[in-house]
Design a protein around this motif. Structure first.
Motif, PDB file in Angstrom:
ATOM      1  N   GLN A   1      55.065  42.628  30.716  1.00 13.96           N
ATOM      2  CA  GLN A   1      54.499  41.822  31.762  1.00 13.96           C
ATOM      3  C   GLN A   1      53.021  42.159  31.925  1.00 13.96           C
ATOM      4  O   GLN A   1      52.616  43.307  31.756  1.00 13.96           O
ATOM      5  N   LEU A   2      52.241  41.160  32.220  1.00 13.33           N
ATOM      6  CA  LEU A   2      50.813  41.341  32.411  1.00 13.33           C
ATOM      7  C   LEU A   2      50.563  42.217  33.632  1.00 13.33           C
ATOM      8  O   LEU A   2      51.125  41.995  34.704  1.00 13.33           O
ATOM      9  N   GLN A   3      49.699  43.212  33.467  1.00 14.73           N
ATOM     10  CA  GLN A   3      49.284  44.066  34.572  1.00 14.73           C
ATOM     11  C   GLN A   3      47.795  43.869  34.823  1.00 14.73           C
ATOM     12  O   GLN A   3      47.018  43.720  33.880  1.00 14.73           O
ATOM     13  N   LEU A   4      47.417  43.879  36.079  1.00  8.13           N
ATOM     14  CA  LEU A   4      46.071  43.497  36.480  1.00  8.13           C
ATOM     15  C   LEU A   4      45.472  44.539  37.404  1.00  8.13           C
ATOM     16  O   LEU A   4      46.113  44.977  38.358  1.00  8.13           O
ATOM     17  N   VAL A   5      44.240  44.917  37.123  1.00  4.54           N
ATOM     18  CA  VAL A   5      43.523  45.878  37.945  1.00  4.54           C
ATOM     19  C   VAL A   5      42.149  45.317  38.262  1.00  4.54           C
ATOM     20  O   VAL A   5      41.324  45.140  37.359  1.00  4.54           O
ATOM     21  N   GLU A   6      41.902  45.056  39.532  1.00  5.76           N
ATOM     22  CA  GLU A   6      40.626  44.518  39.979  1.00  5.76           C
ATOM     23  C   GLU A   6      39.689  45.642  40.397  1.00  5.76           C
ATOM     24  O   GLU A   6      40.131  46.666  40.919  1.00  5.76           O
ATOM     25  N   LEU A  20      32.664  41.215  40.053  1.00  4.63           N
ATOM     26  CA  LEU A  20      34.015  41.732  40.034  1.00  4.63           C
ATOM     27  C   LEU A  20      34.574  41.703  38.620  1.00  4.63           C
ATOM     28  O   LEU A  20      34.250  40.816  37.832  1.00  4.63           O
ATOM     29  N   SER A  21      35.417  42.672  38.316  1.00  2.00           N
ATOM     30  CA  SER A  21      36.083  42.735  37.027  1.00  2.00           C
ATOM     31  C   SER A  21      37.586  42.785  37.233  1.00  2.00           C
ATOM     32  O   SER A  21      38.074  43.378  38.194  1.00  2.00           O
ATOM     33  N   CYS A  22      38.295  42.176  36.332  1.00  2.00           N
ATOM     34  CA  CYS A  22      39.748  42.207  36.325  1.00  2.00           C
ATOM     35  C   CYS A  22      40.183  42.635  34.937  1.00  2.00           C
ATOM     36  O   CYS A  22      40.022  41.876  33.973  1.00  2.00           O
ATOM     37  N   ALA A  23      40.703  43.838  34.842  1.00  2.00           N
ATOM     38  CA  ALA A  23      41.186  44.363  33.575  1.00  2.00           C
ATOM     39  C   ALA A  23      42.666  44.071  33.449  1.00  2.00           C
ATOM     40  O   ALA A  23      43.456  44.441  34.320  1.00  2.00           O
ATOM     41  N   ALA A  24      43.035  43.406  32.383  1.00  2.00           N
ATOM     42  CA  ALA A  24      44.420  43.002  32.160  1.00  2.00           C
ATOM     43  C   ALA A  24      45.008  43.761  30.987  1.00  2.00           C
ATOM     44  O   ALA A  24      44.327  44.034  30.001  1.00  2.00           O
ATOM     45  N   SER A  25      46.268  44.074  31.099  1.00  2.00           N
ATOM     46  CA  SER A  25      47.005  44.660  29.991  1.00  2.00           C
ATOM     47  C   SER A  25      48.320  43.919  29.847  1.00  2.00           C
ATOM     48  O   SER A  25      48.927  43.510  30.843  1.00  2.00           O
ATOM     49  N   GLY A  26      48.749  43.759  28.620  1.00  2.00           N
ATOM     50  CA  GLY A  26      49.946  43.007  28.346  1.00  2.00           C
ATOM     51  C   GLY A  26      49.709  42.050  27.201  1.00  2.00           C
ATOM     52  O   GLY A  26      48.586  41.920  26.711  1.00  2.00           O
ATOM     53  N   SER A  27      50.739  41.389  26.808  1.00  2.00           N
ATOM     54  CA  SER A  27      50.650  40.515  25.652  1.00  2.00           C
ATOM     55  C   SER A  27      50.066  39.157  26.009  1.00  2.00           C
ATOM     56  O   SER A  27      50.202  38.675  27.136  1.00  2.00           O
ATOM     57  N   ASP A  28      49.400  38.578  25.037  1.00  2.00           N
ATOM     58  CA  ASP A  28      48.972  37.181  25.079  1.00  2.00           C
ATOM     59  C   ASP A  28      48.001  36.859  26.212  1.00  2.00           C
ATOM     60  O   ASP A  28      48.002  35.749  26.749  1.00  2.00           O
ATOM     61  N   PHE A  29      47.146  37.807  26.552  1.00  2.00           N
ATOM     62  CA  PHE A  29      46.146  37.555  27.586  1.00  2.00           C
ATOM     63  C   PHE A  29      45.317  36.322  27.265  1.00  2.00           C
ATOM     64  O   PHE A  29      45.020  35.507  28.137  1.00  2.00           O
ATOM     65  N   ILE A  69      32.847  32.342  37.027  1.00  2.00           N
ATOM     66  CA  ILE A  69      33.950  33.045  36.402  1.00  2.00           C
ATOM     67  C   ILE A  69      33.744  33.046  34.893  1.00  2.00           C
ATOM     68  O   ILE A  69      33.267  32.064  34.320  1.00  2.00           O
ATOM     69  N   SER A  70      34.081  34.146  34.264  1.00  2.00           N
ATOM     70  CA  SER A  70      33.968  34.249  32.819  1.00  2.00           C
ATOM     71  C   SER A  70      35.057  35.182  32.310  1.00  2.00           C
ATOM     72  O   SER A  70      35.698  35.891  33.087  1.00  2.00           O
ATOM     73  N   ARG A  71      35.263  35.175  31.017  1.00  2.00           N
ATOM     74  CA  ARG A  71      36.272  36.045  30.433  1.00  2.00           C
ATOM     75  C   ARG A  71      35.792  36.590  29.108  1.00  2.00           C
ATOM     76  O   ARG A  71      35.012  35.961  28.392  1.00  2.00           O
ATOM     77  N   ASP A  72      36.276  37.783  28.785  1.00  2.42           N
ATOM     78  CA  ASP A  72      35.998  38.445  27.528  1.00  2.42           C
ATOM     79  C   ASP A  72      37.348  38.800  26.927  1.00  2.42           C
ATOM     80  O   ASP A  72      37.937  39.828  27.256  1.00  2.42           O
ATOM     81  N   LYS A  75      38.212  42.175  25.300  1.00  5.95           N
ATOM     82  CA  LYS A  75      38.320  43.259  26.270  1.00  5.95           C
ATOM     83  C   LYS A  75      39.414  43.025  27.296  1.00  5.95           C
ATOM     84  O   LYS A  75      39.605  43.844  28.193  1.00  5.95           O
ATOM     85  N   ASN A  76      40.131  41.919  27.179  1.00  5.00           N
ATOM     86  CA  ASN A  76      41.188  41.570  28.136  1.00  5.00           C
ATOM     87  C   ASN A  76      40.677  41.643  29.571  1.00  5.00           C
ATOM     88  O   ASN A  76      41.331  42.205  30.463  1.00  5.00           O
ATOM     89  N   THR A  77      39.528  41.067  29.801  1.00  3.84           N
ATOM     90  CA  THR A  77      38.879  41.178  31.096  1.00  3.84           C
ATOM     91  C   THR A  77      38.358  39.823  31.548  1.00  3.84           C
ATOM     92  O   THR A  77      37.826  39.054  30.740  1.00  3.84           O
ATOM     93  N   VAL A  78      38.511  39.552  32.830  1.00  2.00           N
ATOM     94  CA  VAL A  78      37.923  38.376  33.447  1.00  2.00           C
ATOM     95  C   VAL A  78      36.975  38.850  34.543  1.00  2.00           C
ATOM     96  O   VAL A  78      37.245  39.848  35.223  1.00  2.00           O
ATOM     97  N   TYR A  79      35.868  38.155  34.700  1.00  2.00           N
ATOM     98  CA  TYR A  79      34.833  38.542  35.638  1.00  2.00           C
ATOM     99  C   TYR A  79      34.595  37.450  36.670  1.00  2.00           C
ATOM    100  O   TYR A  79      34.872  36.279  36.441  1.00  2.00           O
ATOM    101  N   LEU A  80      34.058  37.863  37.787  1.00  2.00           N
ATOM    102  CA  LEU A  80      33.581  36.926  38.788  1.00  2.00           C
ATOM    103  C   LEU A  80      32.216  37.388  39.254  1.00  2.00           C
ATOM    104  O   LEU A  80      32.098  38.389  39.961  1.00  2.00           O
TER     105      LEU A  80
END
Length: 115
Positions: A1-6, A20-29, A69-72, A75-80
């Motif tokens: 399951q996707l895990q999210l850390v803001e 802001l950064s959102c670091a995601a871990s898990g498959s198929d981000f 909003i943007s994403r990398d 790096k499995n990361t989304v930004y605001l």
């Protein structure tokens, strides 16, 4: 399951900026549309901005022209990126995927805009 850390929240003055950064871990981000939400005390959480897997973006009217909003994906990361912050932007900010279901919500990151 996707895990999210803001992260990246803090106290800023009106007119200031924050990223802001959102670091995601898990498959198929990379296949998920992602979004930022915010929730002020006693109020319902609502969507602030979203970004699709192909980098298409949408924004709530209240933040349009000020937030980006943007994403990398590597790096499995989304930004605001938040510019020209207003007191009304004060809230806990969360990220999550958009469909097929929400992942478990993270702790969020507090943004306080005050002089």
């Amino acid at each position: 399951q996707l895990q999210l850390v803001e992260s990246g929240g803090g106290l800023v003055q009106p007119g200031g900026s924050l990223r802001l950064s959102c670091a995601a871990s898990g498959s198929d981000f990379s296949i998920y549309a992602m979004a930022w939400f915010r929730q002020a005390p006693g109020k319902q959480r609502f969507l602030v901005a979203s970004i699709t897997a192909t980098q298409d973006t949408n924004y709530a009217n209240s933040v349009k022209g000020r937030f980006t909003i943007s994403r990398d994906n590597p790096k499995n990361t989304v930004y605001l990126q938040m510019n020209n912050l207003k007191p009304e932007d004060t809230a806990v900010y969360y990220c999550n995927r958009v469909g097929p279901t929400f992942a478990s919500w993270g702790q969020g990151t507090q943004v306080t805009v005050s002089s």
